[in-house]
Design a protein around this motif. Structure first.
Motif, PDB file in Angstrom:
ATOM      1  N   GLU A 181      12.186   3.473  20.886  1.00 33.67           N
ATOM      2  CA  GLU A 181      11.442   3.412  22.158  1.00 33.67           C
ATOM      3  C   GLU A 181      10.374   2.326  22.157  1.00 33.67           C
TER       4      GLU A 181
ATOM      5  N   GLN B 217      12.004  11.577  14.468  1.00 32.16           N
ATOM      6  CA  GLN B 217      10.917  11.042  15.287  1.00 32.16           C
ATOM      7  C   GLN B 217      10.565   9.614  14.899  1.00 32.16           C
TER       8      GLN B 217
ATOM      9  N   ASP C   2       7.678   2.322  20.299  1.00 25.65           N
ATOM     10  CA  ASP C   2       6.364   2.882  19.973  1.00 25.65           C
ATOM     11  C   ASP C   2       6.127   2.702  18.470  1.00 25.65           C
ATOM     12  N   HIS C   3       5.804   1.477  18.095  1.00 21.79           N
ATOM     13  CA  HIS C   3       5.716   1.130  16.673  1.00 21.79           C
ATOM     14  C   HIS C   3       4.516   1.795  16.001  1.00 21.79           C
ATOM     15  N   ARG C   4       3.465   2.023  16.745  1.00 18.20           N
ATOM     16  CA  ARG C   4       2.307   2.694  16.163  1.00 18.20           C
ATOM     17  C   ARG C   4       2.668   4.117  15.752  1.00 18.20           C
ATOM     18  N   ARG C   5       3.362   4.814  16.626  1.00 16.05           N
ATOM     19  CA  ARG C   5       3.753   6.191  16.309  1.00 16.05           C
ATOM     20  C   ARG C   5       4.781   6.216  15.187  1.00 16.05           C
TER      21      ARG C   5
ATOM     22  N   ALA D  59      10.881   6.950  17.840  1.00 15.42           N
ATOM     23  CA  ALA D  59       9.699   6.165  18.214  1.00 15.42           C
ATOM     24  C   ALA D  59       9.982   4.679  18.074  1.00 15.42           C
ATOM     25  N   TRP D  60      10.652   4.303  16.998  1.00 11.09           N
ATOM     26  CA  TRP D  60      10.999   2.880  16.806  1.00 11.09           C
ATOM     27  C   TRP D  60      11.923   2.400  17.925  1.00 11.09           C
TER      28      TRP D  60
END
Length: 297
Positions: A226, A219, A228-231, A223-224
């Motif tokens: 995609e 994950q 989605d750096h916060r996630r 996430a990276w």
């Protein structure tokens, strides 16, 4: 060049109480690890107790994994003290289904391991190997420093496609990424640094913590990728302490104890390593509870 991007768990090797290889348990564990979006599996890495395996056992592990892995990458650790032995083992596991090999430097004759000697070792292996070679830099176990300059020169060989850097040093990792350029890919070996390594230009990781927290490690990568750096950062904050306690501090013994706690088979380590004592087991339990993570979490 084979793409190494993603998370590659360096899987544990299960032994029975009699000390023999427990292949059925290994196959069951593989089913779980491969149920997650891992990029591949690494057999006979440090977490797999590679120095404690004989060749017959190594080949059995490779055959079992090759039968299950599909189109994902099967990387096999073939490090040995002699270049001749590395080449021999590499050829054998390639014939059994390995897609790549993970190769360390020799270190027993440490004073003789000058840069030109290490260079010639890896080039000879790369010349002879039927499958691509990934260099293995793990100074805590093999005290031969693969400098960025040396790695950059080795990466010019068409059959050397990457390096796993387990130094735990982000500055060193960044220098390796720069030195490799487009010639080879860099994989981080620390589960505490996956997100930072990806941000720096690494393509993924061969992560001991991914043997325990497979989904969570994937994950972070997903996430990276995609954006989605916060996630990704939040997931990394949960995985990092688990890496520190189970892998960096506890080692193989803690990883195997964690697998047992999570419903997979860890079993005993191979002698001279000793099973986890009560204090170690309590620490494993605390680490798993604090992270709220596991193979299926």
């Amino acid at each position: 060049m084979r793409d190494l991007s993603g998370v590659h768990p360096p899987v544990a090797t299960p032994f029975g109480e009699d000390g023999e290889l427990a292949l059925d348990a290994f196959d069951n564990n593989l089913r779980e690890w491969l149920s997650h979006p891992v990029a591949g599996i690494v057999v006979a890495g440090s977490t797999g107790e590679a120095p404690l395996l004989d060749r017959r056992e190594l080949c059995a592990l490779v055959e079992t994994t090759a039968a299950r892995i599909g189109d994902r990458t099967l990387t096999v650790g073939t490090g040995a003290e002699s270049t001749r032995e590395v080449i021999s083992v590499t050829r054998e596991v390639a014939g059994l289904g390995a897609n790549a090999v993970l190769v360390r430097s020799g270190s027993y004759y440490l004073k003789a391991m000058k840069p030109d000697v290490v260079r010639d070792h890896f080039l000879a292996v790369a010349d002879a190997s039927p499958v691509p070679v990934v260099l293995y830099h793990i100074p805590q176990f093999v005290p031969v420093h693969l400098t960025p300059d040396l790695v950059g020169r080795l990466a010019e060989h068409p059959n050397i496609i990457g390096i796993k850097d387990s130094s735990g040093d982000l500055r060193n990792l960044g220098q390796l990424i720069e030195a490799c350029g487009r010639n080879a890919q860099v994989l981080v070996g620390s589960g505490a640094l996956l997100y930072a390594a990806l941000e720096a230009g690494a393509v993924g990781g061969i992560l001991g913590v991914a043997v325990v927290a497979t989904r969570s490690s994937c994950q972070i990568y997903d996430a990276w990728r995609e954006g989605d750096h916060r996630r990704a950062g939040a997931m990394q904050e949960r995985v990092a302490p688990l890496h520190k306690r189970l892998v960096a501090e506890g080692g193989i013994v803690s990883v195997k104890a964690a697998l047992d706690r999570l419903g997979l088979y860890g079993g005993p380590p191979r002698s001279p390593l000793q099973p986890a004592d009560a204090a170690r087991l309590a620490d494993v339990d605390a680490a798993l509870e604090a992270a709220a993570l596991g193979v299926s979490a």
